[in-house]
Design a protein around this motif. Structure first.
Motif, PDB file in Angstrom:
ATOM      1  N   ALA A 169     -33.870  -6.123 -25.037  1.00  0.00           N
ATOM      2  CA  ALA A 169     -33.629  -7.464 -24.491  1.00  0.00           C
ATOM      3  C   ALA A 169     -34.484  -7.701 -23.250  1.00  0.00           C
ATOM      4  O   ALA A 169     -35.087  -8.772 -23.088  1.00  0.00           O
ATOM      5  N   ILE A 170     -34.556  -6.712 -22.377  1.00  0.00           N
ATOM      6  CA  ILE A 170     -35.340  -6.846 -21.148  1.00  0.00           C
ATOM      7  C   ILE A 170     -36.837  -6.942 -21.466  1.00  0.00           C
ATOM      8  O   ILE A 170     -37.567  -7.741 -20.866  1.00  0.00           O
ATOM      9  N   GLU A 171     -37.292  -6.127 -22.417  1.00  0.00           N
ATOM     10  CA  GLU A 171     -38.703  -6.191 -22.837  1.00  0.00           C
ATOM     11  C   GLU A 171     -39.054  -7.590 -23.337  1.00  0.00           C
ATOM     12  O   GLU A 171     -40.101  -8.149 -22.989  1.00  0.00           O
ATOM     13  N   ALA A 172     -38.180  -8.164 -24.174  1.00  0.00           N
ATOM     14  CA  ALA A 172     -38.424  -9.502 -24.717  1.00  0.00           C
ATOM     15  C   ALA A 172     -38.465 -10.541 -23.602  1.00  0.00           C
ATOM     16  O   ALA A 172     -39.314 -11.444 -23.599  1.00  0.00           O
ATOM     17  N   LEU A 173     -37.561 -10.409 -22.650  1.00  0.00           N
ATOM     18  CA  LEU A 173     -37.520 -11.347 -21.529  1.00  0.00           C
ATOM     19  C   LEU A 173     -38.801 -11.266 -20.695  1.00  0.00           C
ATOM     20  O   LEU A 173     -39.399 -12.288 -20.345  1.00  0.00           O
ATOM     21  N   LYS A 174     -39.225 -10.055 -20.367  1.00  0.00           N
ATOM     22  CA  LYS A 174     -40.460  -9.872 -19.591  1.00  0.00           C
ATOM     23  C   LYS A 174     -41.678 -10.439 -20.321  1.00  0.00           C
ATOM     24  O   LYS A 174     -42.515 -11.121 -19.729  1.00  0.00           O
ATOM     25  N   THR A 175     -41.752 -10.153 -21.612  1.00  0.00           N
ATOM     26  CA  THR A 175     -42.888 -10.633 -22.412  1.00  0.00           C
ATOM     27  C   THR A 175     -42.906 -12.150 -22.467  1.00  0.00           C
ATOM     28  O   THR A 175     -43.967 -12.782 -22.339  1.00  0.00           O
ATOM     29  N   TYR A 176     -41.722 -12.740 -22.637  1.00  0.00           N
ATOM     30  CA  TYR A 176     -41.628 -14.194 -22.709  1.00  0.00           C
ATOM     31  C   TYR A 176     -42.034 -14.839 -21.388  1.00  0.00           C
ATOM     32  O   TYR A 176     -42.813 -15.810 -21.361  1.00  0.00           O
ATOM     33  N   LEU A 177     -41.526 -14.314 -20.279  1.00  0.00           N
ATOM     34  CA  LEU A 177     -41.794 -14.918 -18.975  1.00  0.00           C
ATOM     35  C   LEU A 177     -43.252 -14.779 -18.557  1.00  0.00           C
ATOM     36  O   LEU A 177     -43.724 -15.483 -17.663  1.00  0.00           O
ATOM     37  N   ALA A 178     -43.984 -13.885 -19.215  1.00  0.00           N
ATOM     38  CA  ALA A 178     -45.418 -13.731 -18.934  1.00  0.00           C
ATOM     39  C   ALA A 178     -46.261 -14.759 -19.671  1.00  0.00           C
ATOM     40  O   ALA A 178     -47.464 -14.906 -19.402  1.00  0.00           O
ATOM     41  N   LEU A 179     -45.650 -15.497 -20.591  1.00  0.00           N
ATOM     42  CA  LEU A 179     -46.376 -16.496 -21.369  1.00  0.00           C
ATOM     43  C   LEU A 179     -46.589 -17.777 -20.557  1.00  0.00           C
ATOM     44  O   LEU A 179     -45.729 -18.172 -19.766  1.00  0.00           O
ATOM     45  N   LYS A 180     -47.712 -18.435 -20.799  1.00  0.00           N
ATOM     46  CA  LYS A 180     -47.999 -19.701 -20.114  1.00  0.00           C
ATOM     47  C   LYS A 180     -46.977 -20.770 -20.503  1.00  0.00           C
ATOM     48  O   LYS A 180     -46.636 -21.633 -19.687  1.00  0.00           O
ATOM     49  N   GLU A 181     -46.528 -20.712 -21.758  1.00  0.00           N
ATOM     50  CA  GLU A 181     -45.605 -21.736 -22.244  1.00  0.00           C
ATOM     51  C   GLU A 181     -44.136 -21.404 -21.971  1.00  0.00           C
ATOM     52  O   GLU A 181     -43.230 -22.104 -22.450  1.00  0.00           O
TER      53      GLU A 181
END
Length: 211
Positions: free
Chosen positions: A171-183
């Motif tokens: 869950a944390i990995e997904a959150l970090k990856t998402y928040l690194a996206l421009k969108e």
């Protein structure tokens, strides 16, 4: 008589294949019978590997051309589980938000529904209460087939809801990856965190990552 049967058989087989193609590559045995196709011809195509059974009385063409980014298993789920929504790890993988590669398709349905008997693909089913099921559903399309899938933000919130069963690290990995996206849309993320009743859990991680 033998000569005639050899002539007719390819014509019949081609007609069956065309029937499948006209129905997005899928067909029920009862519909094939209503279309005047004989069960022995269906059995022959099955034996030859041109079609395959994905649940009792339900078949699909073995070779189908779909967009590369849409897994065949998602398309099968759309046919086999009409109210099924691709969720959790399968949704995260689709959005490239996890390095985890699930061996099953994670599918959510309402608590009032029942999962059908499915031979393939392997499915891990979840019964979502209405307040968790109905929000955040989006659609991806392949050959006029609409596949239900939760949005990236809803999928992350759901992962935090199931963090104790599926792994908080994922869950944390997904959150970090998402928040690194421009969108990345933090407001939308918080919206689904509230919907899934995990805002107090997610908030410290979001603040730590965003800074």
């Amino acid at each position: 008589m033998y000569y005639i049967s050899r002539k007719i058989e390819p014509f019949i087989m081609n007609n069956i294949i065309k029937y499948f193609l006209d129905h997005s590559g899928y067909a029920r045995m009862r519909d094939l019978k209503e279309a005047s196709f004989h069960t022995r011809d269906i059995a022959k195509l099955l034996k030859e590997g041109k079609i395959e059974k994905i649940k009792p009385g339900y078949y699909r063409l073995t070779d189908m051309n779909h967009p590369d980014h849409i897994p065949q298993s998602f398309i099968d789920v759309a046919h086999l589980v009409p109210k099924g929504v691709i969720c959790l790890l399968s949704a995260l993988e689709y959005y490239n938000l996890t390095t985890f590669n699930p061996s099953e398709v994670y599918v959510a349905i309402p608590q009032s529904e029942k999962f059908p008997e499915i031979k393939y693909p392997p499915i891990r089913g979840y019964y979502f209460p209405k307040r968790f099921y109905s929000e955040g559903i989006e659609y991806i399309e392949s050959n006029n087939i609409k596949i239900k899938i939760y949005s990236a933000e809803k999928s992350i919130a759901d992962m935090f809801r199931y963090r104790n069963k599926l792994g908080e690290d994922i869950a944390i990995e997904a959150l970090k990856t998402y928040l690194a996206l421009k969108e990345a849309n933090i407001n939308r993320l918080y919206e689904y965190a509230v919907t899934c009743q995990v805002k107090t859990v997610m908030n410290p991680y979001i603040k730590a990552i965003v800074g």
